[in-house]
Design an enzyme around this catalytic site. Structure first.
Site, PDB file in Angstrom:
ATOM      1  N   SER A  19       0.845  -1.202   0.000  1.00 46.78           N
ATOM      2  CA  SER A  19       0.000   0.000   0.000  1.00 46.78           C
ATOM      3  C   SER A  19       0.888   1.264   0.000  1.00 46.78           C
ATOM      4  CB  SER A  19      -0.957  -0.064   1.200  1.00 46.78           C
ATOM      5  OG  SER A  19      -1.970   0.891   1.065  1.00 46.78           O
ATOM      6  N   ASP A  77      -9.923  -5.572  -3.608  1.00 48.39           N
ATOM      7  CA  ASP A  77      -9.294  -4.578  -2.727  1.00 48.39           C
ATOM      8  C   ASP A  77     -10.199  -3.351  -2.647  1.00 48.39           C
ATOM      9  OD1 ASP A  77      -7.660  -2.397  -1.792  1.00 48.39           O
ATOM     10  OD2 ASP A  77      -5.879  -3.529  -2.376  1.00 48.39           O
ATOM     11  N   HIS A  86      -7.381  -5.936   0.641  1.00 45.93           N
ATOM     12  CA  HIS A  86      -6.202  -5.120   0.939  1.00 45.93           C
ATOM     13  C   HIS A  86      -5.445  -5.600   2.184  1.00 45.93           C
ATOM     14  CE1 HIS A  86      -4.099  -1.356   0.027  1.00 45.93           C
ATOM     15  NE2 HIS A  86      -4.092  -1.031   1.297  1.00 45.93           N
TER      16      HIS A  86
END
Lengths: 282, 282
Positions: free
Chosen positions: A146, A227, A260
């Protein structure tokens, strides 16, 4: 001065955490290092890991299960914090700004510029410290998740000679064009978007191409199609388009059903460790 | 009524968490279930996991990395909480009593007896619910860590026909003779130590031997020799001596340098999943 604050046997090696005074960020920092069993007898290369928003050095080492693969391949893992920390360090109440959200830049805007120099910390200070303190070589790879995927990609693109390989999970690939990135880069660098290009993987690929630079580091990106941030904050298609236009080697693996979380990272970190191990051997 | 509150792709399967109303503990409970990829097409056996003091259903699923091995071997993993929870549930300020510390017994002393019936929950209610709600068989194995290792051993010893195999990491093997166990058993069962024998693995091995019972379930125990609780709370040598005297099959693996943490569990959970998978196949 390195102070060891955790020391735990793990997959035949040691998962340790250290605290030290950082000149780059002008404050105390923590990092974790996993030394595989091979490090008892020889120097091993290092895979650096950069974590995402709100994380410390703990998230990856407790949740990703990467130590197993590092032990198999004989790599050390070095995992740093995501920002400077402390009562005297500028902060913001939001989860996506300030402490826990350093974005791996050198801030130029006050008050952030005093401590928020995570770029220098990750690229220069931390590897120098690690390489003088532990049984590791100066062969390095870098990965992250991320915000940390953004960090890994930008750092590798800016320093291709320093890393054998780069990969990322669910990275922010174009911070100049998504809310998380616009907020952070405005805050840390100011409103001149030209200065943002140095910390935007998609822009860096374009810059590399414009300059005709021929040192290209292969990029591997893992992305879940479930995600929750894919379409608003991550947008891997922007980097993919820039890489295609620039003839830059990028493998983007879309994974059906994955989100995620660290369950996603854990599911594929073994592939990434193997990928980096192969690059580090060459 | 099962309410799914987490659903995450993981190693080709799904790591889910459910909430439901439990009759056994007279309150809401949560449990986690990992369904491996094989469960899409066929029923799979189940490895139950019992966690230690202070844990919820989250610790094992985020830290142990067991999903990888469950996916390899085609097992489901079911992980419950360590006690009833809620404002109306008796509690204690100490970490080793009350909520987060149910010790897998049916409490007989007020006010604990109203909700603290984790033995019935784990042995009867949860498997019945799991077996009617998910693509699993009625083949079961059981394992756990610390207080959960105590739970796994005692439950398997009392119900040898219900489990193919049992294992434990760093278990409390003789709660009647160590501070954690004496405190919990006094509180939940009262001061008559004779009633404690039903929840003490070492005593249960002796009882089995006294009764001449010949249904013996093989036990595998993993124990770190740097475990900070080894000499005060765990004392695996007490169970080992009882097992030797009773001719009861116990493999106790001492691991040099390992402590009480999930880094230890993660390092050897693959061996345990393989052990249970082999037993479940027969």
């Amino acid at each position: 001065m390195l102070e060891r604050i955790e020391h735990r046997a793990c997959f035949g090696g040691w998962q340790d955490v250290y605290r030290h005074r950082s000149r780059a960020v002008d404050g105390d920092m923590r990092f974790a290092i996993y030394l595989p069993p091979q490090a008892e007898h020889q120097k091993v290369p290092v895979l650096y890991w950069l974590s995402g928003l709100t994380c410390t050095e703990q998230n990856f080492i407790t949740k990703a299960g990467a130590q197993r693969y590092a032990a198999e391949h004989g790599l050390a893992l070095v995992v740093c914090d995501t920002s400077p920390r402390g009562d005297n360090v500028a902060d913001d109440a939001a989860y996506d700004l300030g402490q826990g959200a350093g974005f791996y830049v050198n801030a130029t805007v006050s008050p952030w510029s005093q401590h928020y120099r995570m770029y220098d910390y990750v690229v220069h200070e931390l590897p120098a410290l690690v390489e003088q303190s532990f049984p590791v070589t100066n062969k390095r790879a870098i990965s992250g998740h991320s915000m940390g995927g953004h960090g890994a990609l930008t750092i590798a693109l800016k320093n291709p000679g320093r890393y054998s390989s780069v990969s990322a999970f669910s990275p922010i690939v174009a911070p100049s064009r998504v809310p998380w990135g616009e907020k952070a880069l405005t805050t840390y660098l100011g409103s001149d978007r030209e200065t943002w290009r140095a910390y935007d993987a998609t822009e860096l690929v374009k810059l590399t191409h414009e300059k005709g630079a021929n040192e290209k580091i292969p990029m591997l990106i893992e992305q879940g199609d479930a995600d929750e941030f894919l379409r608003t904050q991550l947008k891997p298609e922007l980097l993919q388009a820039a890489a295609e236009a620039a003839g830059y080697p990028l493998e983007l693996r879309m994974r059906t059903g994955y989100d995620h979380s660290y369950y996603f990272v854990a599911s594929f970190i073994g592939d990434h460790v193997a990928y980096h191990a192969a690059a580090l051997r060459t």
